[in-house]
Motif scaffolding. Structure first.
Motif, PDB file in Angstrom:
ATOM      1  N   THR A   1      30.268  10.624  33.940  1.00 16.14           N
ATOM      2  CA  THR A   1      29.036   9.630  33.751  1.00 16.14           C
ATOM      3  C   THR A   1      29.611   7.907  34.080  1.00 16.14           C
ATOM      4  O   THR A   1      29.182   7.197  33.557  1.00 16.14           O
TER       5      THR A   1
ATOM      6  N   ASN B   1      32.188   5.129  36.509  1.00 21.57           N
ATOM      7  CA  ASN B   1      32.109   4.316  37.701  1.00 21.57           C
ATOM      8  C   ASN B   1      31.603   4.998  38.698  1.00 21.57           C
ATOM      9  O   ASN B   1      30.780   4.546  39.613  1.00 21.57           O
ATOM     10  N   MET B   2      32.543   5.937  39.246  1.00 17.50           N
ATOM     11  CA  MET B   2      32.111   6.741  40.639  1.00 17.50           C
ATOM     12  C   MET B   2      30.899   7.404  40.450  1.00 17.50           C
ATOM     13  O   MET B   2      30.166   7.518  41.386  1.00 17.50           O
TER      14      MET B   2
ATOM     15  N   ARG C   1      30.114  14.740  28.902  1.00 16.74           N
ATOM     16  CA  ARG C   1      30.360  15.222  27.372  1.00 16.74           C
ATOM     17  C   ARG C   1      29.451  14.360  26.474  1.00 16.74           C
ATOM     18  O   ARG C   1      29.389  14.872  25.480  1.00 16.74           O
TER      19      ARG C   1
ATOM     20  N   ARG D   1      25.235   9.045  27.408  1.00 14.33           N
ATOM     21  CA  ARG D   1      25.717   8.608  28.703  1.00 14.33           C
ATOM     22  C   ARG D   1      25.191   8.927  29.923  1.00 14.33           C
ATOM     23  O   ARG D   1      24.526   8.390  30.811  1.00 14.33           O
TER      24      ARG D   1
ATOM     25  N   LEU E   1      35.981  12.490  37.397  1.00 15.00           N
ATOM     26  CA  LEU E   1      36.852  12.383  36.220  1.00 15.00           C
ATOM     27  C   LEU E   1      38.002  11.913  36.362  1.00 15.00           C
ATOM     28  O   LEU E   1      38.597  11.888  37.386  1.00 15.00           O
TER      29      LEU E   1
ATOM     30  N   CYS F   1      37.077  13.214  44.180  1.00 15.52           N
ATOM     31  CA  CYS F   1      37.265  11.929  44.302  1.00 15.52           C
ATOM     32  C   CYS F   1      38.319  11.195  43.442  1.00 15.52           C
ATOM     33  O   CYS F   1      38.744  10.224  43.526  1.00 15.52           O
ATOM     34  N   THR F   2      39.153  12.334  42.895  1.00 12.89           N
ATOM     35  CA  THR F   2      40.148  11.627  41.758  1.00 12.89           C
ATOM     36  C   THR F   2      41.226  11.164  42.411  1.00 12.89           C
ATOM     37  O   THR F   2      41.897  11.545  43.271  1.00 12.89           O
ATOM     38  N   ASN F   3      41.841  10.135  41.535  1.00 11.10           N
ATOM     39  CA  ASN F   3      43.121   9.668  41.933  1.00 11.10           C
ATOM     40  C   ASN F   3      44.014   9.780  40.924  1.00 11.10           C
ATOM     41  O   ASN F   3      43.789   9.419  39.613  1.00 11.10           O
TER      42      ASN F   3
ATOM     43  N   LEU G   1      38.651   4.113  48.350  1.00 11.47           N
ATOM     44  CA  LEU G   1      38.080   2.763  47.887  1.00 11.47           C
ATOM     45  C   LEU G   1      37.373   2.621  46.539  1.00 11.47           C
ATOM     46  O   LEU G   1      36.910   3.898  46.068  1.00 11.47           O
ATOM     47  N   PRO G   2      37.305   1.466  46.267  1.00 12.11           N
ATOM     48  CA  PRO G   2      36.866   1.210  44.872  1.00 12.11           C
ATOM     49  C   PRO G   2      35.433   1.502  44.569  1.00 12.11           C
ATOM     50  O   PRO G   2      34.642   1.393  45.688  1.00 12.11           O
ATOM     51  N   ASP G   3      34.580   1.938  43.584  1.00 16.55           N
ATOM     52  CA  ASP G   3      33.270   2.090  43.179  1.00 16.55           C
ATOM     53  C   ASP G   3      32.537   0.892  43.698  1.00 16.55           C
ATOM     54  O   ASP G   3      31.435   1.241  44.352  1.00 16.55           O
TER      55      ASP G   3
HETATM   56  N1  LIG Z   1      36.410   3.472  39.882  1.00 13.98           N
HETATM   57  C1  LIG Z   1      36.913   3.620  41.048  1.00 13.98           C
HETATM   58  O1  LIG Z   1      36.949   2.230  41.746  1.00 13.98           O
HETATM   59  C2  LIG Z   1      37.459   4.689  41.618  1.00 13.98           C
HETATM   60  C3  LIG Z   1      37.430   4.753  43.093  1.00 13.98           C
HETATM   61  C4  LIG Z   1      38.110   5.925  43.695  1.00 13.98           C
HETATM   62  C5  LIG Z   1      38.497   6.817  42.875  1.00 13.98           C
HETATM   63  N2  LIG Z   1      38.264   6.862  41.505  1.00 13.98           N
HETATM   64  C6  LIG Z   1      38.644   8.027  40.788  1.00 13.98           C
HETATM   65  O2  LIG Z   1      37.631   8.871  40.376  1.00 13.98           O
HETATM   66  C7  LIG Z   1      37.802   9.260  39.143  1.00 13.98           C
HETATM   67  C8  LIG Z   1      36.603   8.853  38.160  1.00 13.98           C
HETATM   68  O3  LIG Z   1      36.895   7.483  38.034  1.00 13.98           O
HETATM   69  P1  LIG Z   1      36.021   6.329  37.319  1.00 13.98           P
HETATM   70  O4  LIG Z   1      36.356   4.969  37.533  1.00 13.98           O
HETATM   71  O5  LIG Z   1      34.227   6.881  37.521  1.00 13.98           O
HETATM   72  O6  LIG Z   1      36.335   6.677  36.066  1.00 13.98           O
HETATM   73  P2  LIG Z   1      35.600   6.338  34.472  1.00 13.98           P
HETATM   74  O7  LIG Z   1      34.465   5.262  34.518  1.00 13.98           O
HETATM   75  O8  LIG Z   1      36.466   6.263  33.550  1.00 13.98           O
HETATM   76  O9  LIG Z   1      34.739   7.587  34.022  1.00 13.98           O
HETATM   77  C9  LIG Z   1      35.418   8.903  34.003  1.00 13.98           C
HETATM   78  C10 LIG Z   1      34.198   9.835  33.227  1.00 13.98           C
HETATM   79  O10 LIG Z   1      35.093  11.031  33.043  1.00 13.98           O
HETATM   80  C11 LIG Z   1      34.443  11.434  31.685  1.00 13.98           C
HETATM   81  N3  LIG Z   1      35.531  12.382  31.080  1.00 13.98           N
HETATM   82  C12 LIG Z   1      36.845  11.974  30.831  1.00 13.98           C
HETATM   83  N4  LIG Z   1      37.440  13.057  30.148  1.00 13.98           N
HETATM   84  C13 LIG Z   1      36.799  13.772  29.761  1.00 13.98           C
HETATM   85  C14 LIG Z   1      36.810  15.177  29.532  1.00 13.98           C
HETATM   86  N5  LIG Z   1      37.759  15.595  28.920  1.00 13.98           N
HETATM   87  N6  LIG Z   1      35.875  16.038  29.448  1.00 13.98           N
HETATM   88  C15 LIG Z   1      34.570  15.536  30.203  1.00 13.98           C
HETATM   89  N7  LIG Z   1      34.408  14.243  30.594  1.00 13.98           N
HETATM   90  C16 LIG Z   1      35.209  13.416  30.466  1.00 13.98           C
HETATM   91  C17 LIG Z   1      34.128  10.237  30.731  1.00 13.98           C
HETATM   92  O11 LIG Z   1      33.478  10.830  29.793  1.00 13.98           O
HETATM   93  P3  LIG Z   1      33.406   9.556  28.806  1.00 13.98           P
HETATM   94  O12 LIG Z   1      32.278   8.351  29.170  1.00 13.98           O
HETATM   95  O13 LIG Z   1      32.816  10.419  27.518  1.00 13.98           O
HETATM   96  O14 LIG Z   1      34.728   9.133  28.105  1.00 13.98           O
HETATM   97  C18 LIG Z   1      33.500   9.408  32.047  1.00 13.98           C
HETATM   98  O15 LIG Z   1      32.216   9.808  32.120  1.00 13.98           O
HETATM   99  C19 LIG Z   1      39.167   8.988  38.705  1.00 13.98           C
HETATM  100  O16 LIG Z   1      39.790  10.106  39.064  1.00 13.98           O
HETATM  101  C20 LIG Z   1      39.459   7.788  39.491  1.00 13.98           C
HETATM  102  O17 LIG Z   1      40.945   7.776  39.714  1.00 13.98           O
HETATM  103  C21 LIG Z   1      38.003   6.016  40.998  1.00 13.98           C
END
Ligand SMILES: NC(=O)c1ccc[n+]([C@@H]2O[C@H](COP(=O)([O-])OP(=O)(O)OC[C@H]3O[C@@H](n4cnc5c(N)ncnc54)[C@H](OP(=O)(O)O)[C@@H]3O)[C@@H](O)[C@H]2O)c1
Length: 220
Positions: free
Chosen positions: A16, A18-19, A39, A43, A72, A99-101, A136-138
């Motif tokens: 839940t 950024n992505m 979880r 959110r 995640l 989409c993970t990095n 690319l970023p969100d």
């Molecule tokens: N943001 C970007 O610009 C971007 C771009 C491209 C790829 N990515 C990749 O996309 C993925 C997600 O990025 P994001 O920026 O969306 O991350 P984020 O904003 O930190 O969100 C991560 C989500 O994962 C949940 N989470 C973490 N640990 C968990 C667990 N053990 N069980 C269940 N849920 C869990 C978090 O829940 P809680 O809120 O409860 O902590 C949160 O909802 C990452 O792998 C990142 O590298 C990100």
């Protein structure tokens, strides 16, 4: 199973953050049904409320509809998949969009020189995995029509299942972008490494486009 072209797909999103928010809100705006699974019920509910979609648990998102986005942190993926019963085949055949990095300190891949994150997810689950949207970023995915300097943005996809690639291609087009399959999951690690390289450049204030001459210069 054939790829889906219709505009009313059902998409589960695990996470839940950024992505989840960026891609989920754009797919919702394109007419798809999205279920945000987190979880934190609070959110997930808040995100669903903002986008007019539904909320549920991680398990409900994994079982929802035609495609599941894994949004995640890389470090959390193995544990979440294990909790969903991946070892017992609970995700076998599902379409998982990865989409993970796995980018750690120094913009280095924490997966090292191994098969990469997407391949590992496929091996752990037996799912039809497509690597996409990681490069690319969100903030880019939130835009109504992300573009490159030359027109609509091309989005690279890696996967081994033709119908899964076709379905994710539809999701790419629904963002206003153009899908480009760049190889199977054996190529996903290159896309992951390229992304780590790009993130390092962006963070140090360098525009990666300055590394590249026009296409016709390279191919002359
Ligand atoms: N943001 C970007 O610009 C971007 C771009 C491209 C790829 N990515 C990749 O996309 C993925 C997600 O990025 P994001 O920026 O969306 O991350 P984020 O904003 O930190 O969100 C991560 C989500 O994962 C949940 N989470 C973490 N640990 C968990 C667990 N053990 N069980 C269940 N849920 C869990 C978090 O829940 P809680 O809120 O409860 O902590 C949160 O909802 C990452 O792998 C990142 O590298 C990100």
């Amino acid at each position: 199973m054939t790829g889906l072209r219709r505009r009313d797909m059902r998409i589960g999103i695990i996470g839940t953050g950024n992505m989840a928010s960026a891609l989920g809100s754009r797919w919702a705006a394109a007419g798809h049904q999205v279920l945000f699974g987190g979880r934190s019920a609070e959110r997930a509910g808040a995100l669903a409320g903002r986008t007019g979609q539904s909320a549920g648990t991680v398990r409900e998102a994994a079982a929802f509809g035609d495609a599941v986005l894994l949004a995640l942190p890389h470090d959390a993926v193995a544990g979440v998949l294990a909790g969903l019963g991946a070892a017992d085949g609970a995700l076998r055949g599902r379409l998982l969009v990865d989409c993970t990095n796995a980018v750690g300190p120094g913009f280095r891949l924490t997966t090292g020189t191994g098969p990469g994150a997407a391949r590992a997810i496929a091996e752990a689950t037996g799912a039809r995995v497509v690597k996409a949207f990681n490069h690319l970023p969100d903030s880019v995915w939130r835009r109504p029509a992300p573009c490159s300097p030359d027109g609509p943005l091309t989005v690279p996809l890696c996967g081994d299942d033709a119908s899964a690639l076709e379905t994710v291609g539809t999701l790419v087009r629904d963002l206003g972008c153009v899908p480009l399959t760049v190889g199977g999951l054996d190529r996903a690690a290159y896309l992951e490494a390229t992304t780590a390289f790009l993130i390092g450049l962006w963070h140090s204030g360098h525009d990666p486009r300055t590394l590249l001459p026009p296409f016709d210069v390279v191919t002359a």
